[in-house]
Every structure is written in C-alpha cells, then in structure tokens.
Design a protein around this motif. Structure first.
Motif, PDB file in Angstrom:
ATOM      1  N   ARG A  24       7.743   2.655  40.949  1.00 23.59           N
ATOM      2  CA  ARG A  24       7.565   1.966  42.032  1.00 23.59           C
ATOM      3  C   ARG A  24       8.154   1.701  43.086  1.00 23.59           C
ATOM      4  N   PRO A  25       8.006   2.663  44.203  1.00 25.61           N
ATOM      5  CA  PRO A  25       9.076   2.855  45.684  1.00 25.61           C
ATOM      6  C   PRO A  25       9.045   1.305  45.663  1.00 25.61           C
ATOM      7  N   THR A  26       8.163   0.462  46.332  1.00 26.04           N
ATOM      8  CA  THR A  26       8.188  -0.570  47.498  1.00 26.04           C
ATOM      9  C   THR A  26       8.956  -1.521  46.437  1.00 26.04           C
ATOM     10  N   ARG A  27       9.146  -1.330  45.087  1.00 31.76           N
ATOM     11  CA  ARG A  27       9.980  -2.829  44.399  1.00 31.76           C
ATOM     12  C   ARG A  27      11.069  -1.502  43.764  1.00 31.76           C
ATOM     13  N   SER A  28      11.801  -0.859  44.286  1.00 33.85           N
ATOM     14  CA  SER A  28      12.706  -0.061  44.111  1.00 33.85           C
ATOM     15  C   SER A  28      13.218   0.606  42.235  1.00 33.85           C
ATOM     16  N   ASN A  29      11.855   0.430  42.327  1.00 38.20           N
ATOM     17  CA  ASN A  29      11.496   1.198  40.756  1.00 38.20           C
ATOM     18  C   ASN A  29      12.145   0.292  39.527  1.00 38.20           C
ATOM     19  N   ALA A  30      11.755  -1.180  39.876  1.00 35.62           N
ATOM     20  CA  ALA A  30      12.048  -2.102  39.021  1.00 35.62           C
ATOM     21  C   ALA A  30      11.408  -2.280  37.638  1.00 35.62           C
ATOM     22  N   LEU A  31      11.768  -2.571  36.953  1.00 37.88           N
ATOM     23  CA  LEU A  31      10.981  -2.611  35.598  1.00 37.88           C
ATOM     24  C   LEU A  31      10.169  -4.037  35.596  1.00 37.88           C
ATOM     25  N   ASN A  32       9.048  -3.420  35.236  1.00 36.16           N
ATOM     26  CA  ASN A  32       7.897  -4.400  35.058  1.00 36.16           C
ATOM     27  C   ASN A  32       7.537  -3.862  33.540  1.00 36.16           C
ATOM     28  N   GLY A  59      13.315   8.845  40.472  1.00 35.95           N
ATOM     29  CA  GLY A  59      12.461   8.084  40.669  1.00 35.95           C
ATOM     30  C   GLY A  59      11.813   7.620  41.968  1.00 35.95           C
ATOM     31  N   ASN A  60      10.803   8.109  42.232  1.00 31.98           N
ATOM     32  CA  ASN A  60      10.191   7.532  43.713  1.00 31.98           C
ATOM     33  C   ASN A  60      10.997   7.242  44.598  1.00 31.98           C
ATOM     34  N   GLY A  61      11.376   7.298  46.140  1.00 31.57           N
ATOM     35  CA  GLY A  61      12.001   6.504  46.610  1.00 31.57           C
ATOM     36  C   GLY A  61      12.868   5.975  46.973  1.00 31.57           C
ATOM     37  N   LYS A  62      13.850   4.712  47.913  1.00 28.77           N
ATOM     38  CA  LYS A  62      15.252   5.043  48.056  1.00 28.77           C
ATOM     39  C   LYS A  62      16.363   5.171  46.638  1.00 28.77           C
ATOM     40  N   ALA A 118      17.874  12.108  36.444  1.00 28.44           N
ATOM     41  CA  ALA A 118      18.360  12.549  38.064  1.00 28.44           C
ATOM     42  C   ALA A 118      18.353  11.267  39.093  1.00 28.44           C
ATOM     43  N   VAL A 119      20.066  10.724  39.499  1.00 25.60           N
ATOM     44  CA  VAL A 119      19.763   9.342  40.130  1.00 25.60           C
ATOM     45  C   VAL A 119      20.166   9.720  41.339  1.00 25.60           C
ATOM     46  N   HIS A 120      19.478   8.601  41.762  1.00 21.19           N
ATOM     47  CA  HIS A 120      19.678   9.211  43.963  1.00 21.19           C
ATOM     48  C   HIS A 120      19.968   7.302  43.426  1.00 21.19           C
ATOM     49  N   GLY A 121      20.945   6.445  45.010  1.00 18.15           N
ATOM     50  CA  GLY A 121      20.331   5.874  45.467  1.00 18.15           C
ATOM     51  C   GLY A 121      21.345   4.650  44.552  1.00 18.15           C
ATOM     52  N   ALA A 122      20.064   3.509  44.511  1.00 18.69           N
ATOM     53  CA  ALA A 122      20.843   2.507  43.314  1.00 18.69           C
ATOM     54  C   ALA A 122      20.449   2.958  42.312  1.00 18.69           C
ATOM     55  N   CYS A 123      21.183   2.339  41.241  1.00 25.85           N
ATOM     56  CA  CYS A 123      21.093   2.198  39.101  1.00 25.85           C
ATOM     57  C   CYS A 123      21.699   1.332  38.934  1.00 25.85           C
ATOM     58  N   ILE A 124      21.055   0.578  38.779  1.00 28.13           N
ATOM     59  CA  ILE A 124      22.026  -0.943  38.213  1.00 28.13           C
ATOM     60  C   ILE A 124      20.854  -1.527  37.447  1.00 28.13           C
ATOM     61  N   GLY A 125      21.340  -2.261  36.698  1.00 20.96           N
ATOM     62  CA  GLY A 125      21.313  -3.073  34.889  1.00 20.96           C
ATOM     63  C   GLY A 125      19.707  -2.154  33.967  1.00 20.96           C
ATOM     64  N   GLY A 126      19.324  -2.686  34.240  1.00 27.10           N
ATOM     65  CA  GLY A 126      17.987  -1.578  33.784  1.00 27.10           C
ATOM     66  C   GLY A 126      18.136  -0.426  33.887  1.00 27.10           C
ATOM     67  N   GLY A 127      18.017   0.024  34.727  1.00 28.97           N
ATOM     68  CA  GLY A 127      18.680   1.691  35.037  1.00 28.97           C
ATOM     69  C   GLY A 127      19.890   1.981  34.908  1.00 28.97           C
ATOM     70  N   PHE A 198      25.870  15.378  43.668  1.00 24.88           N
ATOM     71  CA  PHE A 198      25.532  16.266  44.665  1.00 24.88           C
ATOM     72  C   PHE A 198      24.897  15.923  45.843  1.00 24.88           C
ATOM     73  N   SER A 199      25.455  16.676  47.391  1.00 20.56           N
ATOM     74  CA  SER A 199      25.388  15.818  48.391  1.00 20.56           C
ATOM     75  C   SER A 199      23.744  14.857  48.805  1.00 20.56           C
ATOM     76  N   SER A 200      22.631  15.492  48.142  1.00 22.55           N
ATOM     77  CA  SER A 200      21.153  14.854  49.342  1.00 22.55           C
ATOM     78  C   SER A 200      20.340  14.679  47.596  1.00 22.55           C
ATOM     79  N   LYS A 201      19.329  14.698  47.543  1.00 25.66           N
ATOM     80  CA  LYS A 201      18.292  14.002  46.533  1.00 25.66           C
ATOM     81  C   LYS A 201      17.910  15.653  46.603  1.00 25.66           C
ATOM     82  N   VAL A 202      17.634  16.736  47.609  1.00 25.18           N
ATOM     83  CA  VAL A 202      17.599  18.325  47.931  1.00 25.18           C
ATOM     84  C   VAL A 202      18.060  18.733  46.660  1.00 25.18           C
ATOM     85  N   GLU A 203      19.771  18.650  46.655  1.00 31.81           N
ATOM     86  CA  GLU A 203      20.096  19.857  46.134  1.00 31.81           C
ATOM     87  C   GLU A 203      20.287  18.570  44.810  1.00 31.81           C
ATOM     88  N   LEU A 204      20.357  17.525  44.724  1.00 33.33           N
ATOM     89  CA  LEU A 204      19.761  16.935  43.301  1.00 33.33           C
ATOM     90  C   LEU A 204      19.177  17.361  42.114  1.00 33.33           C
TER      91      LEU A 204
END
Length: 276
Positions: A24-32, A59-62, A118-127, A198-204
C-alpha cells in the motif's frame, strides 16, 4: 483475491525464498482490515509451501509501515468504531477484533519457516508490532522507529509490549513505549532491535537475500527445530526446554539427513536436503 494475487500484498518466490511485500505504498503501507486479513492467508500458504524455506517481509514505496491506517481505524465498522458499544456482547466483539489483528502478526512468529524483516523508512506503531514477531530484522540507515500507540490514546495491543522486552530488554521497552519517541537506525542497532544497518534499500535487500539464501541452504528440519525450540524455551524453564528439544529431536531428527549433511561437508558439496 485469486491464488497468490492480493490487494495489499505482493508475493514473489524464488530458490526457496519468498518475498512478501506490504503493498500500500501511497499509504506508507498502513495497516487496514484487508491487509490484516491477507497476511493471515499469505503466511499460512507460504508456511505450507514445500518450496519455501525462508520468508522475507519488506515494504513497497518510501516506507516499510506507517502503522495502523487511521482512516480505516475510524471508519464505520472499524475496530475503534466497535469500541463504542457498552453491552457485554459488543465489548466481546471488540476484544475478538483485537485478537484477530494480533493473530495476523503472530502468524509470522508461529510460521515454521524463519521470517526476516527488511525495514526502510518509517516503521511506526503497528510496524514495530510486526517486526518484533519476525525472527531476524535488518534496516536501512534512514529507518525510523516508534512505539507510537500512546500518542493516539491506545495501549499497544498487537505484540510490541509482549515481544519487544525479549529483544531490547524490559526497561528499554518501558521507556520507548511510554514516551513514544522516534529512534533511528543507529539506536535500533545499539538496542539490538536490528542485526545490521545498510546505506540504501538496494544494499539492504542484497544483504537480507544473502542471509535468507544462507539459511535456505541448510537442512530445513534443523532450521525449523531451532526456531521452534527457541520460541518454546522463551516461555519455559531450562529443564522444560531441554525436555522439549529432546522430544523434538527424537521425533524429527533422521540419521539419513545427518549423514548426508556430514558426507556433503567431507566431499565439499552442497547437501541434498528434503523439502518440508
């Protein structure tokens, strides 16, 4: 949803490794509700798939996961909406709904195959609830974490308060959960929440895949047993844990697989291992 096609997940399989992307990349993969339900289905299918030996959750997206989808949380028929009821039946329905969401993340823990986050960007609450139910965790240097629930007037109820103390310690969990503060990848590694940064998602992605491939190449019954015994030992005495592993090996350890593994080492080749 047909076969392995999902609305909120993307599943790919190759060489014994399954990649399960929150999608759900446009919703930062928020959990529904749809995502919770599809996690139930996807993990059960991957656990039963004899060609899958390791699962990677990404997760897909940012962002990896922005937590509970607040729009879904407050919509008619949502978990929060059902909290308005005052009757015993209404309160029990609310409890059942929470348990259903908990079970989605517990599926990662109870899966017989190792699960790597494999975590990139935000990992909040339910994440955070999600990744603490995984067996291994890695992240990018830009990753941000928060046990965020108290900031939205919720006691975290999907696993962080139960699992995080076993990973980072009781006192650290208390501080993170009461303050809901954001902490970065460097602190996450210092706290041993993640095993590498890791420095980037590619490296991760490259490193996580290498770890998954290394595990997937090992005898699957030994890997399955190691995960099961460690989880069992977390909640029992040393004596009970020793008894459990003795019973496990008596039931599942096979001479032929051990001998094949030993011969392959002597012959400097990969062992031929059976599917689960």
């Amino acid at each position: 949803m047909a076969g392995d096609r999902f609305e909120t997940l993307q599943v790919e399989k190759s060489s014994g490794i399954a990649l399960l992307n929150l999608n759900r990349p446009t919703r930062s993969n928020a959990l529904n509700d749809v995502l919770f339900g599809e996690i139930h289905v996807a993990v059960r299918k991957l656990d039963a798939d004899p060609d899958v030996r390791v699962i990677i959750v990404a997760g897909n997206g940012k962002n990896f996961c922005g937590g509970i989808d607040l729009d879904a949380l407050t919509s008619p028929g949502s978990a929060l909406a059902s909290a308005d009821g005052n009757s015993g039946i209404e309160r029990d329905n609310f409890r059942r709904r929470i348990k259903w969401m908990q079970d989605a993340f517990t599926a990662f823990e109870s899966c017989s195959k190792p699960v790597i986050a494999a975590v990139h960007g935000a990992c909040i609450g339910g994440g955070v609830d999600l990744i603490t139910a995984c067996d291994l965790r890695y992240c990018t240097s830009d990753a941000k974490f928060s046990v965020k629930e108290v900031d939205v007037a919720i006691t975290a109820d999907l696993g962080s308060l139960q699992r995080l103390p076993w990973i980072v310690g009781w006192s650290t969990t208390m501080e993170l959960a009461l303050t809901a503060r954001t902490f970065d990848a460097a602190e996450a590694q210092k706290l041993k929440l993640v095993h590498g940064v890791f420095s980037s998602k590619v490296e991760l992605d490259r490193r996580v895949y290498d770890v998954a491939a290394e595990i997937a190449a090992k005898p699957p019954l030994a890997i399955m047993g190691t995960k099961a015994v460690l989880l069992k030992s977390r909640n029992c005495s040393v004596a009970d844990g020793l008894d459990y592993v003795a019973t496990w090996n008596a039931a599942l350890l096979h001479k032929s697989e051990v001998m094949e593994t030993l011969r392959s080492r002597m012959e400097n080749r990969k062992p031929g291992v059976a599917k689960l």
